[in-house]
Scaffold this motif. Sequence first.
Motif, PDB file in Angstrom:
ATOM      1  N   THR A 116       0.821  -1.215   0.000  1.00  9.06           N
ATOM      2  CA  THR A 116       0.000   0.000   0.000  1.00  9.06           C
ATOM      3  C   THR A 116       0.855   1.266   0.000  1.00  9.06           C
ATOM      4  N   PRO A 117       1.595   1.522  -1.074  1.00 12.59           N
ATOM      5  CA  PRO A 117       2.353   2.772  -1.135  1.00 12.59           C
ATOM      6  C   PRO A 117       1.402   3.971  -1.190  1.00 12.59           C
ATOM      7  N   ARG A 118       1.905   5.138  -0.797  1.00  9.89           N
ATOM      8  CA  ARG A 118       1.108   6.366  -0.852  1.00  9.89           C
ATOM      9  C   ARG A 118       0.787   6.726  -2.304  1.00  9.89           C
ATOM     10  N   ARG A 119       1.807   6.682  -3.162  1.00 13.10           N
ATOM     11  CA  ARG A 119       1.644   6.963  -4.586  1.00 13.10           C
ATOM     12  C   ARG A 119       2.401   5.910  -5.389  1.00 13.10           C
ATOM     13  N   LEU A 120       1.951   5.693  -6.622  1.00 10.67           N
ATOM     14  CA  LEU A 120       2.503   4.651  -7.487  1.00 10.67           C
ATOM     15  C   LEU A 120       2.849   5.243  -8.842  1.00 10.67           C
ATOM     16  N   VAL A 121       4.016   4.906  -9.362  1.00 16.87           N
ATOM     17  CA  VAL A 121       4.403   5.308 -10.720  1.00 16.87           C
ATOM     18  C   VAL A 121       4.724   4.061 -11.528  1.00 16.87           C
ATOM     19  N   LEU A 122       4.028   3.890 -12.651  1.00 14.71           N
ATOM     20  CA  LEU A 122       4.308   2.806 -13.587  1.00 14.71           C
ATOM     21  C   LEU A 122       4.884   3.444 -14.838  1.00 14.71           C
ATOM     22  N   ALA A 123       6.182   3.295 -15.047  1.00 15.95           N
ATOM     23  CA  ALA A 123       6.872   3.948 -16.162  1.00 15.95           C
ATOM     24  C   ALA A 123       7.242   2.931 -17.237  1.00 15.95           C
ATOM     25  N   GLY A 124       7.247   3.396 -18.499  1.00 10.56           N
ATOM     26  CA  GLY A 124       7.576   2.507 -19.602  1.00 10.56           C
ATOM     27  C   GLY A 124       6.595   1.366 -19.743  1.00 10.56           C
ATOM     28  N   MET A 125       5.320   1.622 -19.429  1.00  9.93           N
ATOM     29  CA  MET A 125       4.339   0.545 -19.384  1.00  9.93           C
ATOM     30  C   MET A 125       3.027   0.981 -20.032  1.00  9.93           C
ATOM     31  N   GLY A 126       2.385   0.010 -20.710  1.00 12.00           N
ATOM     32  CA  GLY A 126       1.057   0.204 -21.267  1.00 12.00           C
ATOM     33  C   GLY A 126       0.151  -0.917 -20.811  1.00 12.00           C
ATOM     34  N   LEU A 127      -1.124  -0.810 -21.133  1.00 14.73           N
ATOM     35  CA  LEU A 127      -2.096  -1.796 -20.659  1.00 14.73           C
ATOM     36  C   LEU A 127      -1.741  -3.199 -21.121  1.00 14.73           C
ATOM     37  N   GLU A 128      -1.394  -3.335 -22.396  1.00 11.63           N
ATOM     38  CA  GLU A 128      -1.142  -4.664 -22.948  1.00 11.63           C
ATOM     39  C   GLU A 128       0.114  -5.306 -22.377  1.00 11.63           C
ATOM     40  N   GLY A 129       1.023  -4.492 -21.843  1.00  7.74           N
ATOM     41  CA  GLY A 129       2.260  -5.021 -21.286  1.00  7.74           C
ATOM     42  C   GLY A 129       2.096  -5.751 -19.972  1.00  7.74           C
ATOM     43  N   LEU A 130       0.940  -5.562 -19.322  1.00  5.31           N
ATOM     44  CA  LEU A 130       0.721  -6.226 -18.043  1.00  5.31           C
ATOM     45  C   LEU A 130       0.110  -7.607 -18.195  1.00  5.31           C
ATOM     46  N   ALA A 131      -0.432  -7.889 -19.368  1.00  2.24           N
ATOM     47  CA  ALA A 131      -0.995  -9.217 -19.651  1.00  2.24           C
ATOM     48  C   ALA A 131      -0.237  -9.814 -20.841  1.00  2.24           C
ATOM     49  N   GLY A 132      -0.396 -11.099 -21.051  1.00  2.12           N
ATOM     50  CA  GLY A 132       0.279 -11.731 -22.183  1.00  2.12           C
ATOM     51  C   GLY A 132       1.794 -11.718 -22.071  1.00  2.12           C
ATOM     52  N   TRP A 133       2.304 -11.831 -20.842  1.00  4.73           N
ATOM     53  CA  TRP A 133       3.758 -11.780 -20.636  1.00  4.73           C
ATOM     54  C   TRP A 133       4.479 -12.895 -21.368  1.00  4.73           C
ATOM     55  N   ASP A 134       3.828 -14.040 -21.547  1.00  2.00           N
ATOM     56  CA  ASP A 134       4.500 -15.179 -22.174  1.00  2.00           C
ATOM     57  C   ASP A 134       5.081 -14.812 -23.532  1.00  2.00           C
ATOM     58  N   LYS A 135       4.336 -14.021 -24.307  1.00  2.00           N
ATOM     59  CA  LYS A 135       4.816 -13.624 -25.645  1.00  2.00           C
ATOM     60  C   LYS A 135       6.036 -12.723 -25.534  1.00  2.00           C
ATOM     61  N   ARG A 136       5.977 -11.764 -24.593  1.00  2.00           N
ATOM     62  CA  ARG A 136       7.104 -10.844 -24.398  1.00  2.00           C
ATOM     63  C   ARG A 136       8.322 -11.610 -23.884  1.00  2.00           C
ATOM     64  N   ALA A 137       8.096 -12.489 -22.912  1.00  2.00           N
ATOM     65  CA  ALA A 137       9.201 -13.260 -22.353  1.00  2.00           C
ATOM     66  C   ALA A 137       9.831 -14.161 -23.396  1.00  2.00           C
ATOM     67  N   ALA A 138       8.999 -14.718 -24.294  1.00  2.00           N
ATOM     68  CA  ALA A 138       9.507 -15.631 -25.317  1.00  2.00           C
ATOM     69  C   ALA A 138      10.550 -14.952 -26.198  1.00  2.00           C
ATOM     70  N   PHE A 139      10.346 -13.669 -26.488  1.00  2.00           N
ATOM     71  CA  PHE A 139      11.308 -12.920 -27.307  1.00  2.00           C
ATOM     72  C   PHE A 139      12.671 -12.883 -26.627  1.00  2.00           C
ATOM     73  N   PHE A 140      12.680 -12.595 -25.328  1.00  2.00           N
ATOM     74  CA  PHE A 140      13.952 -12.484 -24.606  1.00  2.00           C
ATOM     75  C   PHE A 140      14.577 -13.849 -24.330  1.00  2.00           C
ATOM     76  N   ILE A 141      13.756 -14.842 -24.087  1.00  2.00           N
ATOM     77  CA  ILE A 141      14.288 -16.195 -23.906  1.00  2.00           C
ATOM     78  C   ILE A 141      14.946 -16.669 -25.197  1.00  2.00           C
ATOM     79  N   ASP A 142      14.324 -16.358 -26.327  1.00  2.00           N
ATOM     80  CA  ASP A 142      14.917 -16.691 -27.619  1.00  2.00           C
ATOM     81  C   ASP A 142      16.255 -15.971 -27.807  1.00  2.00           C
ATOM     82  N   ALA A 143      16.320 -14.702 -27.382  1.00  2.00           N
ATOM     83  CA  ALA A 143      17.573 -13.945 -27.499  1.00  2.00           C
ATOM     84  C   ALA A 143      18.666 -14.571 -26.638  1.00  2.00           C
ATOM     85  N   ILE A 144      18.288 -15.075 -25.471  1.00  2.00           N
ATOM     86  CA  ILE A 144      19.246 -15.756 -24.602  1.00  2.00           C
ATOM     87  C   ILE A 144      19.715 -17.060 -25.252  1.00  2.00           C
TER      88      ILE A 144
END
Length: 247
Positions: A116-144
């Motif tokens: 329960t912070p007093r204020r919250l800042v979410l930077a470099g983020m959009g709505l779609e970035g909070l869901a469907g992480w598997d697709k985003r993670a797959a890109f970086f796992i492939d890079a690894i």
Amino acid sequence: MSERIASFDGQEIAVHRMGEGRPVLLLHGLFSSAEMNWIKYGHAAKLAEAGFECIMPDLRAHGESAKPHAASAYPHDVLVSDVAALVQALDLVDYDLVGFSLGARTAARAVLSGLTPRRLVLAGMGLEGLAGWDKRAAFFIDAIDRFDEIERDDPAYFAKNFMKTMKTDRVAARHLLQSVGDTAPEALEAISMPTAIVCGDEDRDNGSPERLAEAIPDAKHVEVPGTHMSSVVKPELGQAIADFLSA
């Protein structure tokens, strides 16, 4: 000033501090570190000048923090558990919470898990970035997985170079990428504190910041210059965060 704090499972998290005043917990992005995300380009100094104590952990598998290679060290939402452990260990009660990219995902999920912070800042983020992480993670796992094969014209070339620059432990990072949880858009209605969605005007790497602001009851979208990566090097990012937290 830096210290090491044992997390919920005994793994050590490196925590860097700057300034005096209201505590603000700052969570960096993927493959980055507190030094790269918050200190190098002056954002922490700007917050310190505004009267805040910057508390900046290196996330698990990053920076100076523990980088275990056992898959068991990366349970679901392990970063959320680490943040909760830090808040408890540092006895933070009246504090603010800021995250960039992976740090923003972690911050949002930490609030939904009970912080329960007093204020919250979410930077470099959009709505779609909070869901469907598997697709985003797959890109970086492939890079690894293809790290040694990636050439200049490959879409993963920038990710490879950043990992190389940051001396990323790719075994630890690969495990971590598989531990990040998704956040359904409707769940964001439970975030009740004032929230700023701070995003570069050319940054849509994680979807729409405008839609993210609309999904959180007491949120506003704050635009700063830059792409997902270039916004980090510009002073406007730190200024926008300082202005919001000081309001």
